[in-house]
Write an enzyme that holds these catalytic residues in place. Structure first.
Site, PDB file in Angstrom:
ATOM      1  N   GLY B 190       0.827  -1.200   0.000  1.00  0.00           N
ATOM      2  CA  GLY B 190       0.000   0.000   0.000  1.00  0.00           C
ATOM      3  C   GLY B 190       0.860   1.250   0.000  1.00  0.00           C
ATOM      4  O   GLY B 190       1.829   1.328   0.737  1.00  0.00           O
ATOM      5  N   ARG B 294      -1.753  -8.614  13.951  1.00  0.00           N
ATOM      6  CA  ARG B 294      -2.984  -9.420  13.937  1.00  0.00           C
ATOM      7  C   ARG B 294      -3.958  -9.035  15.038  1.00  0.00           C
ATOM      8  O   ARG B 294      -5.164  -9.074  14.835  1.00  0.00           O
ATOM      9  CB  ARG B 294      -2.646 -10.915  14.022  1.00  0.00           C
ATOM     10  N   ARG B 319     -37.165   1.814   9.332  1.00  0.00           N
ATOM     11  CA  ARG B 319     -37.837   1.249   8.167  1.00  0.00           C
ATOM     12  C   ARG B 319     -39.077   0.470   8.590  1.00  0.00           C
ATOM     13  O   ARG B 319     -39.010  -0.406   9.450  1.00  0.00           O
ATOM     14  CB  ARG B 319     -36.875   0.308   7.439  1.00  0.00           C
ATOM     15  N   GLU B 433      -2.372 -10.049   5.181  1.00  0.00           N
ATOM     16  CA  GLU B 433      -1.746 -10.458   6.448  1.00  0.00           C
ATOM     17  C   GLU B 433      -1.918 -11.959   6.716  1.00  0.00           C
ATOM     18  O   GLU B 433      -2.146 -12.372   7.845  1.00  0.00           O
ATOM     19  CB  GLU B 433      -2.316  -9.648   7.627  1.00  0.00           C
ATOM     20  N   LYS B 526     -11.401 -27.415   9.717  1.00  0.00           N
ATOM     21  CA  LYS B 526     -12.607 -27.376  10.567  1.00  0.00           C
ATOM     22  C   LYS B 526     -12.219 -27.478  12.043  1.00  0.00           C
ATOM     23  O   LYS B 526     -12.814 -26.823  12.909  1.00  0.00           O
ATOM     24  CB  LYS B 526     -13.570 -28.505  10.196  1.00  0.00           C
ATOM     25  N   ALA B 528      -9.417 -26.460  13.322  1.00  0.00           N
ATOM     26  CA  ALA B 528      -8.805 -25.183  13.715  1.00  0.00           C
ATOM     27  C   ALA B 528      -9.869 -24.141  14.018  1.00  0.00           C
ATOM     28  O   ALA B 528      -9.764 -23.369  14.979  1.00  0.00           O
ATOM     29  CB  ALA B 528      -7.870 -24.700  12.607  1.00  0.00           C
TER      30      ALA B 528
END
Lengths: 661, 661
Positions: B190, B294, B319, B433, B526, B528
């Protein structure tokens, strides 16, 4: 001759190697995917003709342009297209036109999208002969440009709340169109922002203080020579959106604006000079347009998803990253089980949705035929089904597209991949043409009626007959898919009847049905999804039998297996909670998914090749047929307008900070 | 005095009515959410100071600008900010700076984002004292503008494949920087596109033909006076992206470009004049920057989600659409159970993630302290955890934001809602990242080691101690949440041990471990996720005890309940497949979700008010504090640049078609 017909010299070697692995002839799968040899041939003819016409191309990728420039560019192509399209295509063939528009315009739309998709068809279906004589040809030629103005700023899917009025003034034989409040401002119609000279306006018809409900009116809004709004009209663009920014969605408000009485579209309802009103002969005729639009929409979604899959799977064969065992070569990311798991269920869904779209389209045609003979038996079934399909397909397709995008890593986030446009276009459809949650609840109300019938022992129509089945018997049919399909039935039946029983229980405690339904609407929405998935699964599985080529049928069978097991595993809690399936059964489903992924892996590139999408249509550096991704990402980047010299932010703000002079 | 402190005269009445329903003092929840009175006070002080400074505002909403104009606008604000920020904020306080940047810049970034977030901190952490003396102050003052150039066109998360070289030339005491291939081009940093004068370059250090691996170098790339690339350097912008388009992500390639030896950052590793190399004292020191980034990222995600929730929940109170019972008034859409089900789990996640971010941030600080004393015991645990959190939080937050967007119907698709920017910014973090799937598999490798230890009867660290527990005993602890948390443990344990056993079985059939792991990577991913969700759930539940105010604790308790039950239901198949929970247990969880939704409903607006986000920060017409949505949508639309006269597409292409002259 290799079975994959998309191999060329000089291509990326990894991609060529993939193509040599094909176990089927890509021409045969392309034929199946596109619905027959004739259709495929026609499509290719059209594409070749477009290829000859440089004025129908983008000179630079659209991503490098501002919104106004993008719209200028699509308008240029549109004008050229309108002048030449009849030289090489049948303008009355909807499939032709959709293919041409996708090729030339891409998925971000164009100012006349609604003119083509809604305005002209509405005139065709709702104007009487005299009106058609007067307006239709000019509309087809683009001498008048229109859109369909229904949604209001404060009112979306609930049409009954629309506020705009068209009040008949007998004394002048005119309607007075009026926007009584800010919330009554027409909002969202595509092309309204800057491009339309006319609209079909949906407004409350008022005669002698009596409201006859919503009717369509043909209303000029801009001067055809100057493009200035006509007196009494406020109209403009509503600004940029998440996507589809080549469409100029607009707003429109009226202050006692007058149109002749004969500007009401009078094929179905009529108002005569003396103010007497004639009701339409069959009040549900308007539904058929909606059915038609929704089956189109499902086809579009399957196409967006096919494009995303072609891009992501080709790139996953080209991209090497990471090692499975440290110290060995970096592997093609398509070799990772996790990557296959992200992509191949989406690949299977492409075929599932194409099949569903074809089925619904055929059902709609037959329903319209029935209706013209006064028979509206299947209309309720079909309408409910189309609601569910609209919701499930748009949601799942957009999710699969975003998974495909993320599976490309950083480059999937770049507009060079075209995946952001595919996602934003696809996910927009979750909202337009009926917000998805509202759609699911419409289907749920139909299912509620079906469950009631079942409870009362009354006969069920074919689409809900499964409600009358039993859940404790796993099918033992010989059909390879029968067992899996019976699991879908089990889930759908379980969810529908669960929601129904919860609701009934509340009713028995004195809660009115509407409120009891509302109190369990999350469960009802889940039931509606399960019903829809059952329909898709049945149709997809049945499709296999119609494929004559053995090799293609094998591939197709694996895709169906993956689809069925994957969707079932997504709803696995409904299979095990009541002991219907055991832990071992579920593990078996899981293993079958992984086996299917492995089987699809060597054919993956050849399957997406068979969508027969050319690079111009894909608009994606990552999805190039030749696999030369990196050098072309570099070339693409050079065109960024920020690569000009003397950028204002540098000159005005950064240089003064950094300069040592 | 009402408990909700955000009520003002003249607000939309529905919104005011909502606020009067608050059962807790919004000041108290705001204090809890922002981490204490002091922090909240400071934040408000900063906001007031910004409010006084008109030159820090947008003159028109950014959505109406082209990309180049947007970048010009944020650069203007940036320059003004750099000149004045120290007057009202502590520039060394990271939380202050994040708050200021979010308020002034929004979520689409700005050219110096990486300068602030990566370039300056890298100098601080990796330059030696002499280098800091020479470069840091100029960097802080913006006299040199930098970014962090690591990722290459062909190489993302797998750093070991990076190709760029920095070869030491003893004869001139210089490094020769070179880009050997197209794929070695630095890609994505960036600010690199147009704004940087310098980069911290990550390249392979080569001395006497030996590769010492990746090291950071301080490299000038543009002339500070002219902004032209220095000789031997090719640099530019990589074009537009799905979002975050105020950042000019760039490319960078070198042809034998020379920098002095002392431009290698030498705090940790060193190269002396004679080419001798000194290795860093603790090789894992670089991890800590990643951990820090992080935990920041999780905080940002929770904030994006908070903004989306504030917008969508306020709008859902304003609304009105549809009737629950035909013929009654249109209801606030927040009254629909389906709407609550779409929004409130996201609301609960905001608090869950804020809590997780704070926990991880504290763990990171303590870990860095330990490391400086040579103790790296918790580094592996923490690193693995941060991978999982990064993946789970970015994925779920972006999904919840898109649900919030869709829950606003059509207007959520308009940039006037700001929800598209929140989504595209949030979902981008799924990739940058550390790509999420790679992150999950890094955590999975750690879990694999833990499962091995468990199998061997070795001791387990606290974060994985649950693996040693038993699945067949539902906790009977008195703690309200103990039972629910034990369900999380059950799922995590089940998934980890399932993946482990599958893998071991393959190993026993002769498959090498790396390949056996890869063959079950979907199951490992899964596992993790389940491990990470357990961590978040534990932390969130524990947070309740720290809240002293009874009314706020009640609200918080309901949010925790909803969070726990909702996440459990998402994984319900893992609760029922092995008979751990019965159908009735699962139904109980489901009912508890619906009960929680009901309880949250009257407080929903007051909860999002307590995020204490002002309208300038929210940048959303739908999310306005005063609820005056429709008239302001109308005003917003008027500013669309397409509402100018004589648009090119109309003049060139449409008028010639429609004109009757």
């Amino acid at each position: 001759m290799p079975l994959n017909k998309y191999i060329q010299d000089g291509d990326n070697q990894d991609l060529t190697n993939e193509r040599f692995k094909a176990t089927f002839d890509t021409e045969h799968l392309a034929t199946v995917y596109h619905g027959g040899e004739e259709k495929l041939k026609k499509l290719r003819h059209i594409r070749n003709e477009i290829t000859k016409r440089g004025h129908l191309f983008d000179s630079i990728p659209s991503a490098h342009r501002t919104r106004a420039e993008k719209i200028e560019d699509v308008s240029r192509k549109l004008k050229n297209l309108m002048e030449t399209v009849s030289d090489f295509a049948d303008v009355t063939d909807n499939l032709d036109m959709v293919a041409i528009i996708r090729d030339v315009m891409g998925v971000d739309g164009f100012p006349l999208a609604l003119h083509t998709l809604m305005f002209v068809p509405t005139l065709q279906n709702q104007a009487d002969d005299e009106q058609i004589e007067e307006w239709l040809m000019e509309a087809i030629q683009g001498k008048i440009i229109g859109t369909y103005a229904q949604t209001e700023l404060g009112h979306g899917t609930n049409l009954s709340a629309i506020e705009t009025t068209a009040t008949f003034d007998k004394s002048t034989d005119e309607f007075v169109i009026h926007t009584p409040t800010t919330t009554a401002t027409k909002w969202w119609p595509g092309g309204l922002g800057t491009s339309c000279t006319h609209v079909v306006l949906v407004a409350n018809l008022i005669i002698d203080l009596k409201n006859y409900g919503l009717h369509p009116f043909f209303v000029p809004i801009r001067d055809r020579n100057t493009y200035l709004p006509l007196s009494g009209i406020s109209v403009g663009d509503i600004g940029s959106k998440m996507g589809v920014n080549c469409v100029d969605n607009g707003f429109l408000a009226f202050v006692n604006y007058r149109i002749p009485r004969r500007n009401m579209l009078m094929k179905h309802s009529k108002v005569s000079k003396d103010g007497s009103y004639t009701a339409p002969p069959h009040p549900k005729a308007a539904y058929t347009t909606m059915l038609y639009v929704r089956s189109e929409l499902i086809l579009h979604q399957s196409c967006y998803l096919a494009m995303a899959m072609a891009i992501s799977i080709r790139y996953s064969a080209v991209r090497r990253q990471g090692e499975i065992k440290a110290g060995t070569q970096e592997v093609q990311i398509l070799d990772y089980q996790t990557q296959q798991y992200r992509l191949f269920p989406g690949l299977a869904r492409v075929f599932a949705y194409v099949t569903a779209a074809a089925t619904v389209s055929a059902m709609t045609e037959s329903c319209i035929k029935d209706l013209s003979h006064g028979n509206s038996d299947v209309l309720a079934d079909l309408h409910a089904l189309s609601c569910g399909l609209k919701a499930v397909v748009t949601h799942q397709a957009s999710q699969s597209i975003d998974q495909a995008r993320q599976a490309c890593g950083g480059h999937g986030y770049s507009d060079a991949s075209y995946l952001p446009s595919l996602y934003t276009s696809s996910v927009g459809a979750c909202t337009y043409e009926g917000e998805n949650m509202v759609m699911l609840l419409q289907l749920a109300r139909y299912l509620m009626k079906a469950a009631t019938k079942k409870d009362e022992g009354a006969a069920l129509t074919p689409l809900v007959a499964y409600l009358g089945g039993k859940s404790d018997q796993i099918s033992t049919g010989n059909d390879k898919f029968a067992k899996l399909l019976s699991h879908f039935e089990h889930i759908a039946r379980r969810r529908v009847m669960h929601a129904y029983r919860q609701m009934i229980e509340e009713e028995q405690h004195g809660v009115e049905r509407d409120y009891a339904f509302a109190n369990h609407s999350v469960d009802w929405a889940k039931a509606a999804r399960a019903h829809t998935k059952l329909f898709i699964a049945n149709g997809f599985a049945a499709r296999v039998q119609t494929i004559s080529d053995d090799a293609v049928r094998d591939v197709f069978t694996t895709l169906v297996e993956l689809y069925l097991c994957y969707e079932l595993m997504e709803m696995a809690a409904d299979l095990t909670a009541d002991g219907y399936l055991s832990e071992a059964d579920v593990q078996q489903l899981r293993v079958q998914i992984y086996e299917s992924l492995k089987k699809i892996r060597p054919n993956a590139v050849s399957i997406v090749d068979s969508f027969d999408l050319c690079d111009r249509e894909l608009r994606s550096v990552l999805g190039r047929r030749d696999g030369h991704v990196y050098e072309n990402l570099y070339k693409w980047a050079q065109l960024s307008p920020l690569n000009q010299k003397n950028l204002p932010h540098v000159e005005k703000y950064l240089k003064p900070m950094t300069s040592k002079l």
